[in-house]
Each structure stands twice: as C-alpha cells, then as structure tokens.
Design a protein around this motif. Structure first.
Motif, short mmCIF file in Angstrom:
data_model
loop_
_atom_site.label_atom_id
_atom_site.label_comp_id
_atom_site.label_asym_id
_atom_site.label_seq_id
_atom_site.Cartn_x
_atom_site.Cartn_y
_atom_site.Cartn_z
N SER A 74 23.43 15.51 -40.09
CA SER A 74 24.64 15.61 -39.28
C SER A 74 24.45 14.85 -37.97
O SER A 74 23.35 14.79 -37.44
CB SER A 74 24.95 17.08 -38.98
OG SER A 74 25.27 17.77 -40.16
N LEU A 84 24.82 21.64 -31.18
CA LEU A 84 24.64 22.52 -32.32
C LEU A 84 25.79 23.50 -32.51
O LEU A 84 25.80 24.26 -33.48
CB LEU A 84 23.33 23.33 -32.18
CG LEU A 84 22.04 22.54 -31.95
CD1 LEU A 84 20.85 23.48 -32.02
CD2 LEU A 84 21.90 21.42 -32.98
N MET A 93 27.40 23.90 -35.94
CA MET A 93 26.52 24.00 -37.10
C MET A 93 26.04 25.43 -37.36
O MET A 93 25.87 26.21 -36.43
CB MET A 93 25.25 23.15 -36.88
CG MET A 93 25.46 21.69 -36.68
SD MET A 93 23.81 20.90 -36.54
CE MET A 93 24.32 19.29 -35.93
N GLU A 148 21.59 24.74 -41.35
CA GLU A 148 21.67 23.29 -41.29
C GLU A 148 20.72 22.73 -40.23
O GLU A 148 20.10 21.68 -40.43
CB GLU A 148 23.10 22.85 -40.97
CG GLU A 148 23.27 21.33 -40.95
CD GLU A 148 24.70 20.90 -40.68
OE1 GLU A 148 24.92 19.69 -40.51
OE2 GLU A 148 25.59 21.77 -40.63
#
Length: 370
Positions: free
Chosen positions: A2, A181, A184, A188
C-alpha cells in the motif's frame, strides 16, 4: 505494498519527511512508506525513560531495545536516524504529572500528556527546524481535508483507532502532521513489514503505559512520590468505616476488586477518592451513574461546533450522545466510569471535534434530586 498519500504540497523528490520512530512495527512501516515516496526521510527517536527492566520488557517504547530496533530499521531502509535524550523532559512533563494526578485522587492518561508535549510539540519543533515538509507518525487516525482545512478522523480500523489520545492536537499541529496508517488495518501493516524483511514485523505492540514495568503503576508512583503509600480508611458515602487501605494510588473510580471489605449485603465500588482525608469512598453501582461532567482546558480542532455530537470518556468506551456548552458535558443517558483526570473527547460522526479534561462529575442521583 500500500502507498498512502502523504499529502505533500511539492513533488516528493523535493521534500523532506521526518518520521517519529519509536522502535515498533507501526512507525517502522511509516518510515518505509515515506522512503518509498522518493522524499528524503529522517527518522527521529526520543529516548524517554530508562527504568531498568522496562527498557528490555516486551511492550515497552522509546527506550533500550526499542532504540536499537529503530536504528536497525533505519539502516535497512537507508535513511538517516537520530536519537535525542528527552528523559528529563519526559519525566517532568509526563511521569511527574502521572504521579501527581494519582496523588490528587484522579485517573491520569500519560499517553495524551506525552502527545501534547514531547511528541507533538518538541518533536514537531525539531522537524520544522530540520526544514521538513511534514512530521509523520504511526498513529491510527486519519487526516482528512475538509472545507475549512485539515480535520482529524477516527482510524479506519475500529480496533486500532487512537483518536481518543489525540484530542489535544491543535489545528496548527494538524496542518503539519501526517498519519499514513490511519486507513489500514494492523494486519496489513505487519504484512508490509514482513514483505520488507523488517525484524520488527511481529514485535508486540507497546502497552498503554509504556514506562511502567510489569504494569505496576503504584510502584512507579511511590518511586517518584514516596508519600503515595500512606494508607487511610475505606468508608461508605455516609462515613461508615468498612476497612483500611494502603494508599489511594491502588484505587480508581469504578473499581470493585481489591477492596477487601467482604460481608457486605451488595457489591460495592469505588465512588470517589478523597486525597485530603486519604479516604476511599465506596457505594453501590447505582452511585457510579453520572449525569454530567465539568470539562477544563478544552481544545477545539477547527471551528466551534453546535450540532449533534457524541462523547467518549474512556479510551475503551463507546461514544455516547451528549451536549456540551463549553464547560459542562451533559449526557443524554447516565454514563458510568466517568472519572476526574480522564479525558472527554467529542465527535461528530468519525470526526474528532476536540475535547478536554474531566475536572468533576455530577452524579445522576444528585441531578434527579436538584
């Protein structure tokens, strides 16, 4: 992998990003994601304490092995890394306050004090002095651009959301901070760390009070304030003495276990703490119901808000419907576990409006009698 948007105002290869690196998997992945943008990345670790066994304990933060872990990650990523000794500053602004709050019969939240001072004031100042375009951290919250500028929203993963601990962030700080973050799930993040071969990929998360060895906060308080171990009486609300205790620091509002006053006709809970008399006052669960609370040191994240809102009065509590007039927070329904010293954080949906510190509470019984 990502690649979140760091919301940079210039091409990444012209930017400098400072990353707050605690030595855990979250901040390590933030550093990796920042480096992947092509920007110059500098990792900064603050050594915050050195309490012997805490520095090597699983779940600690910003000390001992954690510093070594942050340095190893920076080396693997090929980014600059600096460590600054902030032990004295942390002790004065966080640990001493933590001890004083317990001595005053309140329930402190050192994580918020740390974010208010050492992390989002001192560290942010360092990043600006280094000419960085932003300071990125591993907090699970989202920075969303709204009509009037940057807004702070809950993390997408409810199990990881840390918005409660960041209510004191100022609009100016939010303009400069980045939380890559926030969108997420933790799984992940760990997967990214594994893909990159980072040794911290499976490192346990830091605990709520990182500087307390083995979770024994009373030990730390007594070390800082030796007089904290002075005992007193356990009494009912009408003053009847039921027993004795070995220090207010062993109790919090709402506590039931550890009172050692058996033989009562109904379960009793800590209703309030009286530091002046060193008394622990107990009562039935109904006595814990709170109708309202007076809030101090209120911080608004953006414009004043007058619409429907919810309030969260403990980090693990669910937000509940409430009204706030700038001083008094009034709950639509009686709320339990509301304790002076903790924070009341206000939300509109997923957006964090701001919040403040609970100074005193109004029992539901009192509100009904008024």
């Amino acid at each position: 992998m990502s690649q979140p948007d760091f919301q940079l105002s210039r091409p990444a290869d012209e930017c400098r990003i400072v990353v707050a690196m605690s030595g855990g998997v979250d901040s390590s992945v933030v550093a990796a994601l920042a480096a992947k943008t092509g920007a110059e990345v500098i990792g900064i670790t603050l050594q915050l304490y050195d309490h012997g066994e805490a520095t090597g304990r699983t779940g600690s933060c910003c000390a001992g092995q954690d510093i070594r872990d942050a340095r190893a990650v920076a080396e693997k990523l090929g980014i600059a890394h600096y460590v600054f000794d902030y032990e004295s500053r942390f002790r004065e602004s966080v640990i001493d306050d933590f001890a004083d709050e317990y001595m005053a019969g309140r329930t402190p939240i050192p994580c918020i004090r740390c974010n208010q001072g050492v992390k989002f004031k001192d560290l942010l100042g360092m990043a600006r002095d280094l000419g960085a375009d932003c300071l990125a951290t591993g907090h699970y919250v989202r920075r969303v651009m709204g009509e009037n500028g940057a807004e702070l929203h809950r993390g997408a993963d409810p199990a990881r959301d840390q918005s409660y601990f960041l209510f004191a962030t100022t609009p100016d700080q939010l303009d400069y901070l980045r939380f890559p973050l926030g969108g997420m799930p933790k799984q992940e993040v760990r997967e990214i760390a594994r893909e990159l071969g980072l040794a911290v990929a499976m490192k346990p998360d830091s605990q709520d009070i990182c500087f307390v060895p083995d979770g024994d906060y009373a030990k730390i308080v007594k070390k800082v304030r030796p007089e904290a171990g002075e005992g007193g009486e356990i009494v009912t609300r009408d003053g009847t003495v039921l027993g004795a205790h070995q220090g207010l620091i062993h109790f919090t509002v709402g506590q039931r276990r550890g009172l050692e006053i058996g033989g009562q006709p109904e379960p009793l809970y800590v209703v309030r703490l009286e530091p002046e008399t060193r008394r622990v006052v107990v009562g039935p669960k109904s006595a814990l119901a709170v109708a309202a609370a007076r809030i101090e040191d209120v911080n608004w994240l953006g414009e004043a808000f007058e619409g429907p809102m919810t309030a969260k009065v403990r980090s693990l509590a669910k937000p509940v419907s409430a009204r706030f007039d700038g001083a008094m927070l009034v709950f639509d329904m009686p709320e339990y576990g509301v304790s002076p010293g903790q924070a009341a954080v206000l939300y509109s949906g997923d957006r964090i409006l701001g919040g403040g510190w609970i100074a005193e509470t109004v029992a539901a019984e009192e509100a009904l009698a008024a």
